[in-house]
Design a protein around this motif. Sequence first.
Motif, PDB file in Angstrom:
ATOM      1  N   ASP A   1       0.924  -1.196   0.075  1.00 29.12           N
ATOM      2  CA  ASP A   1      -0.032  -0.110  -0.019  1.00 29.12           C
ATOM      3  C   ASP A   1       0.726   1.416  -0.016  1.00 29.12           C
ATOM      4  OD1 ASP A   1      -2.254  -1.557  -0.037  1.00 29.12           O
ATOM      5  OD2 ASP A   1      -2.452  -1.835   2.062  1.00 29.12           O
ATOM      6  N   LEU A   2       1.994   1.476  -0.421  1.00 31.32           N
ATOM      7  CA  LEU A   2       2.883   2.372  -0.590  1.00 31.32           C
ATOM      8  C   LEU A   2       2.858   2.852  -1.910  1.00 31.32           C
ATOM      9  CD1 LEU A   2       6.176   1.540   1.318  1.00 31.32           C
ATOM     10  CD2 LEU A   2       4.187   3.081   2.257  1.00 31.32           C
ATOM     11  N   PRO A   3       2.721   4.101  -2.038  1.00 30.97           N
ATOM     12  CA  PRO A   3       2.564   4.798  -3.683  1.00 30.97           C
ATOM     13  C   PRO A   3       3.770   4.166  -4.447  1.00 30.97           C
ATOM     14  CG  PRO A   3       2.674   6.512  -2.192  1.00 30.97           C
ATOM     15  CD  PRO A   3       2.544   5.324  -1.360  1.00 30.97           C
ATOM     16  N   ARG A   4       3.437   3.625  -5.614  1.00 34.14           N
ATOM     17  CA  ARG A   4       4.534   3.355  -6.483  1.00 34.14           C
ATOM     18  C   ARG A   4       4.315   3.420  -7.886  1.00 34.14           C
ATOM     19  NH1 ARG A   4       4.107  -2.506  -4.243  1.00 34.14           N
ATOM     20  NH2 ARG A   4       2.412  -1.752  -3.496  1.00 34.14           N
ATOM     21  N   LEU A   5       5.401   3.557  -8.469  1.00 33.82           N
ATOM     22  CA  LEU A   5       5.219   3.581 -10.059  1.00 33.82           C
ATOM     23  C   LEU A   5       4.900   2.341 -10.571  1.00 33.82           C
ATOM     24  CD1 LEU A   5       5.642   5.607 -12.509  1.00 33.82           C
ATOM     25  CD2 LEU A   5       8.035   4.512 -12.684  1.00 33.82           C
TER      26      LEU A   5
ATOM     27  N   VAL B   1       0.857   5.234  -8.461  1.00 37.68           N
ATOM     28  CA  VAL B   1       0.839   6.599  -8.492  1.00 37.68           C
ATOM     29  C   VAL B   1       0.439   7.105  -9.867  1.00 37.68           C
ATOM     30  CG1 VAL B   1       2.295   8.662  -8.252  1.00 37.68           C
ATOM     31  CG2 VAL B   1       2.219   7.119  -6.246  1.00 37.68           C
ATOM     32  N   LYS B   2       1.234   6.468 -10.646  1.00 41.64           N
ATOM     33  CA  LYS B   2       1.133   6.802 -12.146  1.00 41.64           C
ATOM     34  C   LYS B   2       1.473   5.305 -12.968  1.00 41.64           C
ATOM     35  CE  LYS B   2       3.187   9.783 -15.816  1.00 41.64           C
ATOM     36  NZ  LYS B   2       4.256  10.842 -15.980  1.00 41.64           N
ATOM     37  N   LEU B   3       0.778   5.249 -14.126  1.00 39.20           N
ATOM     38  CA  LEU B   3       0.919   3.891 -15.187  1.00 39.20           C
ATOM     39  C   LEU B   3       1.793   4.379 -16.289  1.00 39.20           C
ATOM     40  CD1 LEU B   3       0.448   1.188 -15.674  1.00 39.20           C
ATOM     41  CD2 LEU B   3      -1.666   2.022 -17.041  1.00 39.20           C
TER      42      LEU B   3
ATOM     43  N   MET C   1      10.521  10.382 -11.917  1.00 41.49           N
ATOM     44  CA  MET C   1       9.762   9.710 -11.099  1.00 41.49           C
ATOM     45  C   MET C   1       8.721  10.753 -10.482  1.00 41.49           C
ATOM     46  SD  MET C   1      10.371   6.467 -10.667  1.00 41.49           S
ATOM     47  CE  MET C   1       9.548   5.837  -9.126  1.00 41.49           C
ATOM     48  N   PRO C   2       7.466  10.095 -10.318  1.00 46.19           N
ATOM     49  CA  PRO C   2       6.481  11.031  -9.462  1.00 46.19           C
ATOM     50  C   PRO C   2       6.854  11.187  -8.091  1.00 46.19           C
ATOM     51  CG  PRO C   2       5.280   9.275 -10.825  1.00 46.19           C
ATOM     52  CD  PRO C   2       6.881   9.054 -10.598  1.00 46.19           C
ATOM     53  N   GLU C   3       6.629  12.347  -7.572  1.00 49.30           N
ATOM     54  CA  GLU C   3       7.109  12.733  -6.298  1.00 49.30           C
ATOM     55  C   GLU C   3       6.540  11.791  -5.264  1.00 49.30           C
ATOM     56  OE1 GLU C   3       6.593  16.710  -4.879  1.00 49.30           O
ATOM     57  OE2 GLU C   3       7.270  17.601  -6.765  1.00 49.30           O
ATOM     58  N   ARG C   4       5.386  11.298  -5.247  1.00 52.52           N
ATOM     59  CA  ARG C   4       4.804  10.463  -4.444  1.00 52.52           C
ATOM     60  C   ARG C   4       5.443   8.895  -4.389  1.00 52.52           C
ATOM     61  NH1 ARG C   4      -0.733  10.500  -5.056  1.00 52.52           N
ATOM     62  NH2 ARG C   4      -0.758   8.655  -3.788  1.00 52.52           N
ATOM     63  N   ALA C   5       6.019   8.661  -5.405  1.00 54.27           N
ATOM     64  CA  ALA C   5       6.592   7.255  -5.742  1.00 54.27           C
ATOM     65  C   ALA C   5       7.689   7.039  -4.930  1.00 54.27           C
ATOM     66  CB  ALA C   5       6.677   7.029  -7.274  1.00 54.27           C
TER      67      ALA C   5
END
Length: 152
Positions: free
Chosen positions: A25-29, A106-108, A121-125
């Motif tokens: 459940d951690l935000p990932r790319l 977070v992003k696909l 990389m997205p900031e939250r990833a």
Amino acid sequence: MCKFARPLLSLVIAGLLVGTIYAQDLPRLCIYFGESTKYITVDMRKDSAATSFSIVRQDYESDEKKEEIRSRKDNEAEPPIPLTNNFFSTKKPLKVSTVEKISDCVKLVTVAEFRKTDFKMPERARSTLFIFTKKLEDGMFLKWDALLMVTE
């Protein structure tokens, strides 16, 4: 095999297992690939309990460039550049009906987008935790939680 190789390998695998367990459940790319996606190699054990993913870095596809990088290894003044980004999953993939059901994504991006030299990389990833997705013939998706293998 050197006497330190086996214990070191065991520590690396144990670290991967712990990292995968606590990465829920951690935000990932999320990186999407299909059957005909170029520049990705997927190697899965027969029981699908472990899968490795290797993505060739952009501009390192040609044999000439690979040879140039390999020849740098002989020059200790320049550290070798990894030709691939390598990832490892220690769990069987989950089957999901849609990519939207992957809530920790977070992003696909496609493999082609990820390979670009200017990719950010997205900031939250989290930088070492990733999700790989593959569309199946029946329209369902496989989802792997994977860890980036750091190369020195």
